[in-house]
Design a protein around this motif. Structure first.
Motif, mmCIF file in Angstrom:
data_model
loop_
_atom_site.group_PDB
_atom_site.id
_atom_site.type_symbol
_atom_site.label_atom_id
_atom_site.label_comp_id
_atom_site.label_asym_id
_atom_site.label_seq_id
_atom_site.Cartn_x
_atom_site.Cartn_y
_atom_site.Cartn_z
ATOM 1 N N LYS A 150 0.825 -1.207 0.000
ATOM 2 C CA LYS A 150 0.000 0.000 0.000
ATOM 3 C C LYS A 150 0.859 1.256 0.000
ATOM 4 O O LYS A 150 0.392 2.325 -0.414
ATOM 5 N N ILE A 151 2.107 1.132 0.463
ATOM 6 C CA ILE A 151 2.975 2.312 0.545
ATOM 7 C C ILE A 151 3.320 2.859 -0.845
ATOM 8 O O ILE A 151 3.154 4.057 -1.088
ATOM 9 N N PRO A 152 3.808 2.033 -1.790
ATOM 10 C CA PRO A 152 4.067 2.610 -3.112
ATOM 11 C C PRO A 152 2.809 3.137 -3.788
ATOM 12 O O PRO A 152 2.867 4.126 -4.521
ATOM 13 N N LEU A 153 1.688 2.504 -3.537
ATOM 14 C CA LEU A 153 0.447 2.954 -4.175
ATOM 15 C C LEU A 153 0.006 4.316 -3.659
ATOM 16 O O LEU A 153 -0.639 5.071 -4.385
ATOM 17 N N CYS A 154 0.340 4.641 -2.408
ATOM 18 C CA CYS A 154 -0.058 5.954 -1.880
ATOM 19 C C CYS A 154 1.076 6.961 -1.935
ATOM 20 O O CYS A 154 0.858 8.127 -2.299
ATOM 21 N N LEU A 155 2.317 6.559 -1.600
ATOM 22 C CA LEU A 155 3.425 7.509 -1.564
ATOM 23 C C LEU A 155 3.879 7.884 -2.969
ATOM 24 O O LEU A 155 4.019 9.072 -3.293
ATOM 25 N N TYR A 156 4.083 6.906 -3.829
ATOM 26 C CA TYR A 156 4.517 7.180 -5.197
ATOM 27 C C TYR A 156 3.460 7.982 -5.941
ATOM 28 O O TYR A 156 3.776 8.835 -6.769
ATOM 29 N N MET A 181 10.415 5.626 -4.183
ATOM 30 C CA MET A 181 9.028 6.053 -4.334
ATOM 31 C C MET A 181 8.902 7.565 -4.345
ATOM 32 O O MET A 181 7.864 8.100 -4.738
ATOM 33 N N CYS A 182 9.940 8.261 -3.892
ATOM 34 C CA CYS A 182 9.936 9.718 -3.854
ATOM 35 C C CYS A 182 10.357 10.263 -5.214
ATOM 36 O O CYS A 182 10.950 9.565 -6.027
ATOM 37 N N ASP A 183 10.061 11.519 -5.445
ATOM 38 C CA ASP A 183 10.347 12.132 -6.743
ATOM 39 C C ASP A 183 11.819 12.487 -6.907
ATOM 40 O O ASP A 183 12.378 12.378 -7.998
ATOM 41 N N ILE A 184 12.441 12.949 -5.836
ATOM 42 C CA ILE A 184 13.825 13.403 -5.859
ATOM 43 C C ILE A 184 14.517 12.855 -4.627
ATOM 44 O O ILE A 184 13.924 12.807 -3.546
ATOM 45 N N PRO A 211 12.373 -8.326 -4.306
ATOM 46 C CA PRO A 211 11.749 -7.040 -3.958
ATOM 47 C C PRO A 211 10.228 -7.184 -3.959
ATOM 48 O O PRO A 211 9.622 -7.347 -5.016
ATOM 49 N N GLY A 212 9.648 -7.135 -2.779
ATOM 50 C CA GLY A 212 8.213 -7.394 -2.657
ATOM 51 C C GLY A 212 7.360 -6.152 -2.585
ATOM 52 O O GLY A 212 6.137 -6.246 -2.453
ATOM 53 N N ASP A 213 8.005 -4.987 -2.681
ATOM 54 C CA ASP A 213 7.275 -3.739 -2.450
ATOM 55 C C ASP A 213 7.359 -2.777 -3.626
ATOM 56 O O ASP A 213 7.162 -1.584 -3.468
#
Length: 266
Positions: A94-100, A124-127, A147-149
Motif C-alpha cells: 500500500k505504501i508505493p500505491l499511496c506515496l509514489y 518512491m519519492c520524486d527526488i 523485492p516485494g514492495d
C-alpha cells in the motif's frame, strides 16, 4: 505507543521523519505501514501543502524489513504462503500505491543506510538527496527473497535496467558518490547540511502554485506508461484547467508587474 512518524509543518512544506532509530527505522509492523498510508491521505487532502520531505532519525534512513522477525516468522512475516501474499498485498504494497502516487512532490533526504525496502521507499519519492555517509542496497537476494514492495518496477526507472539488475542480482551496497554518478540521487552533501538542503529544495518547489505542481507531477507519472499522443491529449486537458486558475493569472500579473506573486491555491 510511540508513533513511527514525526510530522512537522514548515509553511507549505511537510517534513516527515521516521522515528525508530533503535531499529534503524525498519518497516516492521502493520501500524507503521498504516501511519504512512494515513499520512499520505492527510497530505493529499490538505491543499495548502505543496511539497514533502521524507527522512530518518538516527544513523539510518530505513533499514527495510526486520530480519529478526523474518528469522522467527513473526509479525508481518508470519503465516502460510497464502497468508504472506495477502500481508504483502494488503500491507507494505500500500505504501508505493499511496506515496509514489501522492499528488505533491516528495523529496527523500537519505541520511544514512537505505537498504532493501528502505531503498525502495526512497525510490518512491520524486527526488533523492543524500548525506555523504549514506549507503544503498537492493539487498533482497542476500536474504533469499525478492523485492516485494515495488522495487523491481521503481529502481530500473531511475537508474536503468543494467544498473538495477546489478544491484538486484548482487544485493551489494553502493555509497553516496556512486549513487550520485548512477543518477540514483541528485545531490550529495555533508550530514549536517542534509536537512537544510532538503528543506531549501522543498521550499523552492513550494513557492510555485499548488495546482500546477500537482498537475505537473501527474503528467510525469502518467508519461511513464502512456504513448506520446495520449500524453499530449492529457496535457492539453490539464493545461486548459491550469489556464483558468486564479494562481495562473497571479503568476502572469506578477511577472509583468515585476513583483513577488501571492498564490492562494485557487
Amino acid at each position: 505507543m510511540t508513533k513511527f512518524l514525526n510530522v512537522e509543518r514548515l509553511g507549505n512544506v511537510a517534513v516527515v521523519r521516521m522515528n525508530s532509530p533503535e531499529t534503524h527505522n525498519a518497516l516492521t509492523t502493520e501500524s507503521q505501514i498504516n501511519e504512512i498510508v494515513d499520512l499520505c491521505a492527510e497530505v493529499k487532502a490538505d491543499k495548502s501543502i505543496r511539497a514533502m520531505v521524507l527522512t530518518g532519525t538516527g544513523k539510518a534512513f530505513c533499514a527495510g524489513g526486520n530480519i529478526k522477525d523474518m528469522q522467527k516468522r513473526q509479525g508481518i512475516f508470519a503465516g502460510s504462503p497464502y497468508d504472506l501474499r495477502d500481508v504483502y498485498r494488503n500491507g507494505i504494497q500500500k505504501i508505493p500505491l499511496c506515496l509514489y502516487e501522492l499528488d505533491i512532490p516528495v523529496i527523500a533526504a537519505v541520511n544514512g543506510h537505505a537498504i532493501g525496502a528502505g531503498l525502495d521507499l526512497a525510490c518512491m519519492c520524486d527526488i533523492r538527496i543524500a548525506s555523504n555517509n549514506a549507503k544503498f542496497a537492493e539487498s533482497f537476494v542476500k536474504l533469499g527473497i525478492v523485492p516485494g514492495d515495488g522495487g523491481a518496477w521503481l529502481l530500473p526507472r531511475i537508474v536503468g535496467i543494467p544498473k538495477a539488475s546489478l544491484m538486484a542480482f548482487t544485493g551489494e551496497t553502493i555509497g553516496a558518490e556512486q549513487a550520485l554518478s548512477w543518477g540514483l540521487v541528485e545531490q550529495v552533501c555533508a550530514p549536517d547540511e542534509l536537512d537544510a538542503e532538503a528543506l531549501g529544495l522543498a521550499q523552492r518547489i513550494a513557492e510555485n502554485p499548488g495546482h500546477a505542481l500537482r498537475l505537473c507531477k501527474r503528467l510525469l507519472r502518467e508519461g511513464q506508461h502512456m504513448r506520446l499522443d495520449s500524453l499530449l491529449e492529457l496535457s492539453a486537458a490539464y493545461q486548459s484547467l491550469a489556464h483558468h486558475t486564479q494562481d495562473h493569472q497571479e503568476a502572469v500579473d506578477s511577472f509583468v508587474e515585476k513583483r513577488k506573486p501571492n498564490f492562494l491555491d485557487k
